[in-house]
Scaffold this motif. Sequence first.
Motif, PDB file in Angstrom:
ATOM      1  N   VAL A 171      39.932  64.157  34.638  1.00  0.00           N
ATOM      2  CA  VAL A 171      40.835  63.198  34.810  1.00  0.00           C
ATOM      3  C   VAL A 171      41.518  63.696  36.148  1.00  0.00           C
ATOM      4  O   VAL A 171      41.634  62.501  36.950  1.00  0.00           O
ATOM      5  CB  VAL A 171      41.789  63.343  33.629  1.00  0.00           C
ATOM      6  CG1 VAL A 171      43.214  62.559  34.128  1.00  0.00           C
ATOM      7  CG2 VAL A 171      41.522  62.998  32.252  1.00  0.00           C
ATOM      8  N   ALA A 172      41.425  64.853  36.589  1.00  0.00           N
ATOM      9  CA  ALA A 172      42.370  65.050  37.771  1.00  0.00           C
ATOM     10  C   ALA A 172      41.259  64.602  39.015  1.00  0.00           C
ATOM     11  O   ALA A 172      41.642  64.181  40.097  1.00  0.00           O
ATOM     12  CB  ALA A 172      42.323  66.471  38.006  1.00  0.00           C
ATOM     13  N   MET A 173      39.827  64.492  38.967  1.00  0.00           N
ATOM     14  CA  MET A 173      38.894  64.298  39.769  1.00  0.00           C
ATOM     15  C   MET A 173      39.263  62.914  40.002  1.00  0.00           C
ATOM     16  O   MET A 173      39.279  62.156  41.156  1.00  0.00           O
ATOM     17  CB  MET A 173      37.432  64.216  39.288  1.00  0.00           C
ATOM     18  CG  MET A 173      37.123  65.761  39.538  1.00  0.00           C
ATOM     19  SD  MET A 173      35.378  65.899  38.564  1.00  0.00           S
ATOM     20  CE  MET A 173      34.332  64.686  39.246  1.00  0.00           C
ATOM     21  N   SER A 174      39.277  62.098  39.036  1.00  0.00           N
ATOM     22  CA  SER A 174      39.654  60.551  39.144  1.00  0.00           C
ATOM     23  C   SER A 174      41.055  59.983  39.657  1.00  0.00           C
ATOM     24  O   SER A 174      41.050  59.105  40.359  1.00  0.00           O
ATOM     25  CB  SER A 174      39.431  59.910  37.680  1.00  0.00           C
ATOM     26  OG  SER A 174      38.328  60.376  37.011  1.00  0.00           O
ATOM     27  N   LEU A 175      42.128  60.920  39.515  1.00  0.00           N
ATOM     28  CA  LEU A 175      43.199  60.568  40.124  1.00  0.00           C
ATOM     29  C   LEU A 175      43.292  61.208  41.464  1.00  0.00           C
ATOM     30  O   LEU A 175      43.961  60.496  42.365  1.00  0.00           O
ATOM     31  CB  LEU A 175      44.253  61.497  39.207  1.00  0.00           C
ATOM     32  CG  LEU A 175      44.474  60.665  37.896  1.00  0.00           C
ATOM     33  CD1 LEU A 175      45.648  61.533  37.044  1.00  0.00           C
ATOM     34  CD2 LEU A 175      45.066  59.341  38.167  1.00  0.00           C
ATOM     35  N   LEU A 176      42.456  62.580  41.993  1.00  0.00           N
ATOM     36  CA  LEU A 176      43.038  63.037  43.250  1.00  0.00           C
ATOM     37  C   LEU A 176      42.097  63.001  44.141  1.00  0.00           C
ATOM     38  O   LEU A 176      42.262  62.834  45.407  1.00  0.00           O
ATOM     39  CB  LEU A 176      43.609  64.437  42.863  1.00  0.00           C
ATOM     40  CG  LEU A 176      44.692  64.743  41.847  1.00  0.00           C
ATOM     41  CD1 LEU A 176      44.839  66.397  41.788  1.00  0.00           C
ATOM     42  CD2 LEU A 176      45.904  64.148  42.462  1.00  0.00           C
ATOM     43  N   GLY A 183      49.564  57.011  42.709  1.00  0.00           N
ATOM     44  CA  GLY A 183      50.102  56.050  42.021  1.00  0.00           C
ATOM     45  C   GLY A 183      49.045  54.884  41.794  1.00  0.00           C
ATOM     46  O   GLY A 183      48.651  54.293  40.769  1.00  0.00           O
ATOM     47  N   ALA A 184      48.337  54.177  42.960  1.00  0.00           N
ATOM     48  CA  ALA A 184      47.346  53.553  42.528  1.00  0.00           C
ATOM     49  C   ALA A 184      46.021  53.812  41.732  1.00  0.00           C
ATOM     50  O   ALA A 184      45.656  53.241  40.927  1.00  0.00           O
ATOM     51  CB  ALA A 184      46.680  53.028  44.156  1.00  0.00           C
ATOM     52  N   ALA A 185      45.597  55.144  42.118  1.00  0.00           N
ATOM     53  CA  ALA A 185      44.519  55.931  41.224  1.00  0.00           C
ATOM     54  C   ALA A 185      45.280  55.806  39.623  1.00  0.00           C
ATOM     55  O   ALA A 185      44.267  55.734  38.708  1.00  0.00           O
ATOM     56  CB  ALA A 185      44.447  57.111  41.728  1.00  0.00           C
ATOM     57  N   SER A 186      46.416  56.146  39.339  1.00  0.00           N
ATOM     58  CA  SER A 186      46.903  56.288  37.939  1.00  0.00           C
ATOM     59  C   SER A 186      46.658  54.750  37.302  1.00  0.00           C
ATOM     60  O   SER A 186      46.432  54.728  36.456  1.00  0.00           O
ATOM     61  CB  SER A 186      48.424  56.660  37.933  1.00  0.00           C
ATOM     62  OG  SER A 186      48.513  57.902  38.532  1.00  0.00           O
ATOM     63  N   VAL A 187      47.122  53.843  38.187  1.00  0.00           N
ATOM     64  CA  VAL A 187      46.848  52.398  37.549  1.00  0.00           C
ATOM     65  C   VAL A 187      45.553  52.173  37.653  1.00  0.00           C
ATOM     66  O   VAL A 187      45.286  51.498  36.215  1.00  0.00           O
ATOM     67  CB  VAL A 187      47.839  51.364  38.671  1.00  0.00           C
ATOM     68  CG1 VAL A 187      47.269  49.943  38.207  1.00  0.00           C
ATOM     69  CG2 VAL A 187      49.119  51.604  38.503  1.00  0.00           C
ATOM     70  N   LEU A 190      44.376  53.898  34.331  1.00  0.00           N
ATOM     71  CA  LEU A 190      45.012  53.167  33.072  1.00  0.00           C
ATOM     72  C   LEU A 190      43.972  52.022  32.798  1.00  0.00           C
ATOM     73  O   LEU A 190      43.930  51.691  31.546  1.00  0.00           O
ATOM     74  CB  LEU A 190      46.390  52.910  33.375  1.00  0.00           C
ATOM     75  CG  LEU A 190      46.992  52.233  32.121  1.00  0.00           C
ATOM     76  CD1 LEU A 190      46.992  53.112  30.906  1.00  0.00           C
ATOM     77  CD2 LEU A 190      48.471  51.697  32.545  1.00  0.00           C
ATOM     78  N   LEU A 191      43.708  51.134  33.796  1.00  0.00           N
ATOM     79  CA  LEU A 191      42.945  49.888  33.584  1.00  0.00           C
ATOM     80  C   LEU A 191      41.565  50.159  33.163  1.00  0.00           C
ATOM     81  O   LEU A 191      41.013  49.719  32.134  1.00  0.00           O
ATOM     82  CB  LEU A 191      42.701  49.354  34.915  1.00  0.00           C
ATOM     83  CG  LEU A 191      43.945  48.582  35.582  1.00  0.00           C
ATOM     84  CD1 LEU A 191      43.934  47.924  36.850  1.00  0.00           C
ATOM     85  CD2 LEU A 191      44.450  47.436  34.414  1.00  0.00           C
ATOM     86  N   PHE A 192      40.968  51.598  33.528  1.00  0.00           N
ATOM     87  CA  PHE A 192      39.600  51.915  33.112  1.00  0.00           C
ATOM     88  C   PHE A 192      39.876  52.240  31.638  1.00  0.00           C
ATOM     89  O   PHE A 192      38.863  51.952  30.714  1.00  0.00           O
ATOM     90  CB  PHE A 192      39.191  52.998  33.940  1.00  0.00           C
ATOM     91  CG  PHE A 192      37.888  53.838  33.394  1.00  0.00           C
ATOM     92  CD1 PHE A 192      36.863  53.360  33.417  1.00  0.00           C
ATOM     93  CD2 PHE A 192      38.330  54.976  32.524  1.00  0.00           C
ATOM     94  CE1 PHE A 192      35.778  53.863  32.825  1.00  0.00           C
ATOM     95  CE2 PHE A 192      37.141  55.542  31.836  1.00  0.00           C
ATOM     96  CZ  PHE A 192      35.963  55.077  32.023  1.00  0.00           C
ATOM     97  N   LEU A 193      40.925  53.068  31.151  1.00  0.00           N
ATOM     98  CA  LEU A 193      40.972  53.386  29.888  1.00  0.00           C
ATOM     99  C   LEU A 193      41.200  52.305  28.711  1.00  0.00           C
ATOM    100  O   LEU A 193      40.550  52.277  27.789  1.00  0.00           O
ATOM    101  CB  LEU A 193      42.305  54.321  29.680  1.00  0.00           C
ATOM    102  CG  LEU A 193      42.273  55.565  30.302  1.00  0.00           C
ATOM    103  CD1 LEU A 193      43.415  56.327  30.419  1.00  0.00           C
ATOM    104  CD2 LEU A 193      40.893  56.578  29.835  1.00  0.00           C
ATOM    105  N   PHE A 246      35.562  50.370  39.118  1.00  0.00           N
ATOM    106  CA  PHE A 246      36.976  50.722  39.227  1.00  0.00           C
ATOM    107  C   PHE A 246      37.094  51.816  40.238  1.00  0.00           C
ATOM    108  O   PHE A 246      38.159  52.309  40.753  1.00  0.00           O
ATOM    109  CB  PHE A 246      37.524  51.307  38.128  1.00  0.00           C
ATOM    110  CG  PHE A 246      37.993  50.348  37.155  1.00  0.00           C
ATOM    111  CD1 PHE A 246      39.140  49.451  37.188  1.00  0.00           C
ATOM    112  CD2 PHE A 246      37.260  49.901  35.997  1.00  0.00           C
ATOM    113  CE1 PHE A 246      39.804  48.434  36.377  1.00  0.00           C
ATOM    114  CE2 PHE A 246      37.851  48.916  35.044  1.00  0.00           C
ATOM    115  CZ  PHE A 246      38.913  48.323  35.231  1.00  0.00           C
ATOM    116  N   ASP A 247      35.884  52.050  40.927  1.00  0.00           N
ATOM    117  CA  ASP A 247      35.942  53.324  42.203  1.00  0.00           C
ATOM    118  C   ASP A 247      36.372  54.546  41.589  1.00  0.00           C
ATOM    119  O   ASP A 247      37.146  55.376  42.172  1.00  0.00           O
ATOM    120  CB  ASP A 247      36.940  52.776  43.158  1.00  0.00           C
ATOM    121  CG  ASP A 247      36.476  53.682  44.649  1.00  0.00           C
ATOM    122  OD1 ASP A 247      35.576  54.110  44.555  1.00  0.00           O
ATOM    123  OD2 ASP A 247      37.442  53.717  45.324  1.00  0.00           O
TER     124      ASP A 247
END
Length: 403
Positions: A171-176, A183-187, A190-193, A246-247
């Motif tokens: 998850v950290a890889m996907s966010l950071l 913020g954009a990565a969190s959105v 969430l869309l991916f989930l 979703f990059d």
Amino acid sequence: MLLAQASSESGPSAIVSLFWIALAAMLAPLIARLLRGYVPDVVVLLLCGMAIGPFGLHWADSAGGVDLLAELGLGMLFLLAGYELDPALLRGRSGRVAWSTWVCCLLFALVFVSLSATDADFTTHIAVAIAMTSTALGTLLPIVKQTGELDRPLGRAILAHGAVGELAPVVAMSLLLTSHSVGAASVILLLFLLAAALVGLVPHRILDRVPGFGRLLSELSGGTAQLPVRAVFLLLMILMAVAEVFDLDVVLGAFAAGLILRRLIAAGHPDVGPSLETVGYGVLIPIFFVNSGMGIDIGAVAAKPVLWVVFVVSIAVARGLPVWLSERFVPHGANLDSGRERVQLALYAATGLPIIVAVTQVATAAGLMGQELASTLVASGATTVLLFPMVARVIGSARARVA
């Protein structure tokens, strides 16, 4: 003829490369068996890759589609990791302690890396810190089963910290480790989930509302059809593709596919676990590890042995020390009473390799990390897999003799 000559000048062909990779995959468990299991076959696969790769004898490389097979192996590795992960381990009081401990590990590692490598940018610091705080639960499970600890309090503690140590870095890889802001990565995450939940809901509803489809899966589960295995492979490809759209890193899609698969199978549908292990551990996953070893620059690691040792010690401190402290001082109702067991838990929790490989691949592809640093990190991860479980087993044997 001219094409063959050009191929030989540019490097080994894909078929030749796959021959050497297949030979390494065949020899690895035999060598590990000769060494009485003290050297896991994952480490042997990496060493074989280093020997036959471009930085070694150059009998094989990643060209011609070998890298694609390796990426499928990475996907299968994390699909099986998600499949083996019991979501109950992520909940409850012990799960919450494991989550908070991992966050402390990440912050501790980030501070340490930032102070010791002031010339690197912040995103590189984050990449190294994530790599230092992972736990190779899939690699540890056979070792813990072999020692008979899995059904004991130590085994349950390893499962709890290992589950978080696999999922949280993904998850950290996907966010950071992304070009987007947090913020954009969190959105996006969430869309991916939401997309993954939808993808998982469709087969679950079909199996529930169309019982004939479940029977069809059972009828076509053998022979040349192998329909359940093909369906799981399709699920893996769908979620890896969705993650790429979703990059996000494809590892997240593979992990989500494993979690969805576990839920489908837990509902009493055809058990495809053994078949998936045959495909994954028999073919694709060894290709991934040998290919990863081929990317290790032996000269770069040998030129800076102190950095290699520093990374191994740093992983032990950044991941193992907070786990030991939390088990010793943070009550969660199932704390280990023995000091030796707490040390064993810390060593097992600090054992990381697959996610280290994944993080370095993402970081090098994004230009956040050079090949030399990536090679040293992967070599350090392989060292933890070789060294830490061995020391933990020795401590466990000494504890058994004392008892």
